[in-house]
Enzyme design. Sequence first.
Site, PDB file in Angstrom:
ATOM      1  N   GLU A  41       0.873  -1.160   0.000  1.00  8.22           N
ATOM      2  CA  GLU A  41       0.000   0.000   0.000  1.00  8.22           C
ATOM      3  C   GLU A  41       0.919   1.221   0.000  1.00  8.22           C
ATOM      4  O   GLU A  41       1.797   1.326   0.858  1.00  8.22           O
ATOM      5  CB  GLU A  41      -0.867  -0.009   1.277  1.00  8.22           C
ATOM      6  CG  GLU A  41      -1.952   1.025   1.212  1.00  8.22           C
ATOM      7  CD  GLU A  41      -2.809   1.063   2.478  1.00  8.22           C
ATOM      8  OE1 GLU A  41      -2.744   0.124   3.295  1.00  8.22           O
ATOM      9  OE2 GLU A  41      -3.523   2.070   2.636  1.00  8.22           O
ATOM     10  N   ARG A 266       4.808 -12.856   9.859  1.00 10.45           N
ATOM     11  CA  ARG A 266       5.543 -11.654   9.500  1.00 10.45           C
ATOM     12  C   ARG A 266       6.861 -11.597  10.255  1.00 10.45           C
ATOM     13  O   ARG A 266       7.027 -12.214  11.300  1.00 10.45           O
ATOM     14  CB  ARG A 266       4.725 -10.384   9.690  1.00 10.45           C
ATOM     15  CG  ARG A 266       4.158 -10.124  11.034  1.00 10.45           C
ATOM     16  CD  ARG A 266       3.557  -8.720  11.109  1.00 10.45           C
ATOM     17  NE  ARG A 266       2.527  -8.446  10.106  1.00 10.45           N
ATOM     18  CZ  ARG A 266       2.464  -7.316   9.377  1.00 10.45           C
ATOM     19  NH1 ARG A 266       3.353  -6.373   9.531  1.00 10.45           N
ATOM     20  NH2 ARG A 266       1.497  -7.132   8.512  1.00 10.45           N
ATOM     21  N   LYS A 276       4.144   0.804  10.324  1.00  9.36           N
ATOM     22  CA  LYS A 276       4.313   2.023   9.532  1.00  9.36           C
ATOM     23  C   LYS A 276       3.932   3.249  10.341  1.00  9.36           C
ATOM     24  O   LYS A 276       4.518   4.307  10.187  1.00  9.36           O
ATOM     25  CB  LYS A 276       3.424   1.962   8.287  1.00  9.36           C
ATOM     26  CG  LYS A 276       3.994   1.167   7.150  1.00  9.36           C
ATOM     27  CD  LYS A 276       3.094   1.365   5.935  1.00  9.36           C
ATOM     28  CE  LYS A 276       3.245   0.212   4.973  1.00  9.36           C
ATOM     29  NZ  LYS A 276       2.141   0.146   4.019  1.00  9.36           N
TER      30      LYS A 276
HETATM   31  P1  ATP Z   1      -0.369  -1.657   6.860  1.00  9.13           P
HETATM   32  O1  ATP Z   1      -0.607  -1.801   8.294  1.00  9.13           O
HETATM   33  O2  ATP Z   1      -0.263  -0.244   6.398  1.00  9.13           O
HETATM   34  O3  ATP Z   1      -1.207  -2.542   5.970  1.00  9.13           O
HETATM   35  P2  ATP Z   1       1.756  -3.350   6.042  1.00  9.13           P
HETATM   36  O4  ATP Z   1       3.089  -3.435   6.680  1.00  9.13           O
HETATM   37  O5  ATP Z   1       0.879  -4.544   6.001  1.00  9.13           O
HETATM   38  O6  ATP Z   1       1.099  -2.141   6.733  1.00  9.13           O
HETATM   39  P3  ATP Z   1       1.537  -3.245   3.181  1.00  9.13           P
HETATM   40  O7  ATP Z   1       1.978  -2.200   2.260  1.00  9.13           O
HETATM   41  O8  ATP Z   1       0.105  -3.619   3.199  1.00  9.13           O
HETATM   42  O9  ATP Z   1       1.969  -2.780   4.596  1.00  9.13           O
HETATM   43  O10 ATP Z   1       2.435  -4.534   2.982  1.00  9.13           O
HETATM   44  C1  ATP Z   1       2.739  -5.070   1.732  1.00  9.13           C
HETATM   45  C2  ATP Z   1       3.076  -6.525   1.863  1.00  9.13           C
HETATM   46  O11 ATP Z   1       4.161  -6.712   2.758  1.00  9.13           O
HETATM   47  C3  ATP Z   1       1.905  -7.316   2.430  1.00  9.13           C
HETATM   48  O12 ATP Z   1       1.759  -8.486   1.658  1.00  9.13           O
HETATM   49  C4  ATP Z   1       2.321  -7.637   3.828  1.00  9.13           C
HETATM   50  O13 ATP Z   1       1.766  -8.845   4.254  1.00  9.13           O
HETATM   51  C5  ATP Z   1       3.845  -7.695   3.717  1.00  9.13           C
HETATM   52  N1  ATP Z   1       4.473  -7.359   4.999  1.00  9.13           N
HETATM   53  C6  ATP Z   1       4.274  -6.251   5.723  1.00  9.13           C
HETATM   54  N2  ATP Z   1       4.970  -6.291   6.872  1.00  9.13           N
HETATM   55  C7  ATP Z   1       5.637  -7.465   6.879  1.00  9.13           C
HETATM   56  C8  ATP Z   1       6.531  -8.108   7.790  1.00  9.13           C
HETATM   57  N3  ATP Z   1       6.887  -7.536   8.937  1.00  9.13           N
HETATM   58  N4  ATP Z   1       7.029  -9.318   7.456  1.00  9.13           N
HETATM   59  C9  ATP Z   1       6.693  -9.888   6.298  1.00  9.13           C
HETATM   60  N5  ATP Z   1       5.863  -9.351   5.392  1.00  9.13           N
HETATM   61  C10 ATP Z   1       5.330  -8.152   5.668  1.00  9.13           C
HETATM   62 MG    MG Z   2      -1.223  -4.245   4.734  1.00 10.42          MG
END
Ligand code: ATP
Ligand code: MG
Length: 563
Positions: A41, A266, A276
């Site tokens: 995102e 994660r 974030k």
């Molecule tokens: P938000 O809370 O804003 O959704 P987010 O960290 O999930 O934050 P995204 O941009 O939605 O942000 O994440 C993009 C991809 O990265 C998603 O598929 C998410 O599952 C993966 N991702 C995010 N954080 C982690 C993490 N700590 N470890 C592994 N994958 C992650």
């Molecule tokens: Mg997300």
Amino acid sequence: MPAVPPADPASRPSRNFIQQIIDADRAKNPQVVVHTRFPPEPNGYLHIGHAKSICLNFGLAKEYDGKFNLRFDDTNPAKEEQEYVDSIIDDVRWLGGDWEDRLFFASDYFDQLYDWAVKLIEDGKAYVCDLTAEEMREYRGTLTEPGKNSPNRDRSVEENLDLFARMKAGEFADGSRTLRAKIDMASPNVNMRDPVMYRVKHAHHHRTGDKWCIYPSYDYTHGQSDSIEGITYSICTLEFENHRPLYDWCLDQLEIHHPRQIEFARLNLSYAVMSKRKLLQLVQEKHVAGWDDPRMLTIRGLRRRGYTPEAMRAFCERIGVAKFNSTIDMAWLEDAIRDDLNDRAERRMAVLRPLRVVLTNVRAGEPLEIHIPNHPQKLELGRRDVALSREIFIEEDDFMEEAPKDFFRLKPGGAVRLRGAGIIVCKNVVKDKAGNVAQLECEFNPDTTALVDGKKVKGTIHWVDAATSVTATVRLYDHLFATENPDTAPEGGTFLDNLNPKSLEVVTARIEPALAEAKPGESFQWERVGYFVADAVDSKPGAPVFNRTVTLRDTWGKEQAKQ
Ligand code: ATP
Ligand code: MG
């Protein structure tokens, strides 16, 4: 000789659980294509957790000779900005992720998503609901109690079609109406209790402008976007496990290509925050210098800290892919960059806290020329000439006036080897008015194997020449947080109370001339001190600024104990 075909991925050792799933699918059907995606995102900069997801998704596509897409999940118009899109593209590319010509935006699918929503209404599987957000919460029920049907749940198809068209046309105020999937308000899975598919939101979108005033929810958008792109394995983090029935429901109702969602744990790292929202707070409240502050575990920050894509990929590979949440020790990350730089970084000498040493038997104006290899194991990297004249600098703490027995560096009357140059014996300690050690007077012997008082000299220290070395600003970075789990705030406090007040120390060091010419982004091992990178932003020719990437060994526990 005929080319050897690449080994079947399934025959390789130690398969993670996702590889095992794919191997099993391919055993049943060899035609299965591995097509993955990374769906960020664009509401912030990528961090190391995202790197894990990129390496996993891109790595699988590469391993199975499949495809990898980069897709911006840009359904939330208020929080998204072009700046984030640009930085994410740059960071994914830097990590080595290659989406070829498949860069997509969920917002490109808004028309198709709208048409599918109309189809669901026509099939009696979606309805327009007039409950406010608060009422909707009340109707939803709890984990232990079923929810209640919305009073609008049985609207006719015609009325729903009319209201939905008018939602799109901008007739209704933000939050006044939603389109909901008609599933089951009594489902034990709260996500299945008539989830929202569309909200009214009169907001400008970074790509679609003012075309839309209704925006699809994440849950309604994600699976359909995967389907449009022909994704076969939709890999996401564990918090989406409870959303999988909804992911499947939408695709089943629409009868379109149905990717398989697989959830993994994660990445969490000790001494780090990954949310974030918290990263944004650190930047906005100026606890750090920006998104690319070298203490931030954003990809930008890590790049500026001197991390390489190779080290990041090795780290992600080593920590593996798990089904259960856990926290990885920060030491794994640091070891990955040490291993990479140990292999490739040229060696140099620099003194962080200089103490002047006069070599009494070297004549002023008659420097010696010393040849030092650039890498002890890689002679092909050549050697460089370093001057050694009457005055040099050594590290302040390589000298101790009252040294314990096992101190093998310099002490009054003692001897130590100067890296690559010879041996010095400390004859005199000169002090300033305050009684502090101001400089040392030593005798120099160019024979590095010479015995002193019949004994071999045990210690070797680094040094720089006083006449030819230059000064440089050096930033000694350490963990941004002092506690292992910074997300756990102390009583009555916030995660900010866990910040490490000593995460940055700036010193004026003396560096050998060959370092003054370092190109921005170039990394070196400073002998005995650590790995340093010429800062990509602040370094100027002749006025270098270096960032400490990592110490040579993990000193975290010891440093803390000293304080
Ligand atoms: P938000 O809370 O804003 O959704 P987010 O960290 O999930 O934050 P995204 O941009 O939605 O942000 O994440 C993009 C991809 O990265 C998603 O598929 C998410 O599952 C993966 N991702 C995010 N954080 C982690 C993490 N700590 N470890 C592994 N994958 C992650
Ligand atoms: Mg997300």
